[in-house]
Motif scaffolding. Structure first.
Motif, mmCIF file in Angstrom:
data_model
loop_
_atom_site.group_PDB
_atom_site.id
_atom_site.type_symbol
_atom_site.label_atom_id
_atom_site.label_comp_id
_atom_site.label_asym_id
_atom_site.label_seq_id
_atom_site.Cartn_x
_atom_site.Cartn_y
_atom_site.Cartn_z
ATOM 1 N N ARG A 191 0.829 -1.210 0.000
ATOM 2 C CA ARG A 191 0.000 0.000 0.000
ATOM 3 C C ARG A 191 0.864 1.261 0.000
ATOM 4 O O ARG A 191 0.603 2.202 -0.759
ATOM 5 N N SER A 241 1.015 3.244 -3.560
ATOM 6 C CA SER A 241 0.369 4.557 -3.528
ATOM 7 C C SER A 241 1.335 5.625 -4.024
ATOM 8 O O SER A 241 0.957 6.515 -4.807
ATOM 9 N N PHE A 265 -4.389 3.650 -2.495
ATOM 10 C CA PHE A 265 -4.391 3.337 -1.058
ATOM 11 C C PHE A 265 -5.710 2.670 -0.663
ATOM 12 O O PHE A 265 -5.730 1.629 -0.001
#
Length: 256
Positions: A122, A126, A234
């Motif tokens: 993540r 992101s 995210f």
């Protein structure tokens, strides 16, 4: 080594290899990694002495020494003159190593290590989505669009859907130009992408929801909106994992 340790070691070991491995040191290493991760040899304890390991695995001292050297490279043990080979704390283990990560995942009933893997994905993805939104050319945008459209058609075929899912994420990562972050994620995912514990539930509705997340990421990248792309990535990674890790009716949770 105490008599109790000797008994425990031999009790968990077959008397001989079912099929003698081509590379004995690699095979001995893999078995010792599993034993260390399982806690047969806990952190702070000493591995059995060379003669015991030779007898246990029916191998030479040369093989045992090579295996122990590999364990040290993986961060699982430290060789101390006069003290033997000491199993290290888990904080020193190389979690990018395929054997260490694989054994840790297999022994972790809480899924905490997979939570950590997803959190790592993540953070990195992101950031890469942010950069991709600034750098993506029209060819990249067209490819992301084609993948999203195709995945809408594949929601009843979760195997092929997930192949395109991985291609979508890889396209974003490549567009960012961050080869190191991409390499870390690919190394981590290669250990878990075919495991039921990571893939979790695969119903049609979950594929549909997942692709809505992909579409939001694509739209933000196509709009050259770095912050929006990062936020969409995210949210997508978080939500997709929370659903996959939870059985029907179970609460979804991902701390951090």
């Amino acid at each position: 080594m105490t008599a109790t340790q000797h008994t425990a070691l031999n009790a968990s070991t077959p008397p001989a290899w079912t099929r003698r491995p081509a590379n004995l040191a690699t095979a001995v290493t893999a078995e010792l990694v599993q034993r260390i991760v399982r806690g047969v040899h806990p952190s702070g304890t000493t591995l059995p002495a060379e003669p015991v390991l030779c007898e246990t695995f029916s191998v030479s001292r040369t093989v045992v020494r090579e295996a122990v050297k590999i364990l040290q490279e993986k961060g699982l043990v430290q060789i101390r003159q006069g003290s033997g080979t000491i199993v290290t704390p888990t904080s020193m283990w190389d979690m990018l190593d395929e054997h260490v990560l694989g054994a840790t995942i297999a022994e972790d009933d809480s899924l905490a290590i997979l939570d950590d893997l997803v959190v790592t994905r993540r953070v990195l993805e992101s950031d890469m989505a942010n950069v991709a939104a600034r750098l993506a050319d029209q060819d990249t945008i067209d490819r992301l669009h084609a993948l999203v459209e195709r995945m809408d058609e594949l929601v009843d075929d979760h195997v092929t859907y997930h192949e395109h899912d991985r291609a979508f994420h890889d396209t974003v990562m490549q567009a960012s130009g961050n080869r190191i972050a991409r390499g870390v994620i690919r190394a981590l995912e290669s250990q878990v992408v075919n495991t039921a514990r990571y893939m979790g539930r695969t119903e049609r509705a979950l594929c549909v929801a997942s692709n809505r997340g992909h579409r939001r990421i694509y739209e933000r990248i196509a709009a050259h909106d770095p912050e929006g792309a990062a936020a969409a990535m995210f949210t997508h990674i978080t939500e997709a994992w929370l659903v996959r890790r939870s059985g029907p009716g179970e609460p979804a949770r991902l701390q951090r």
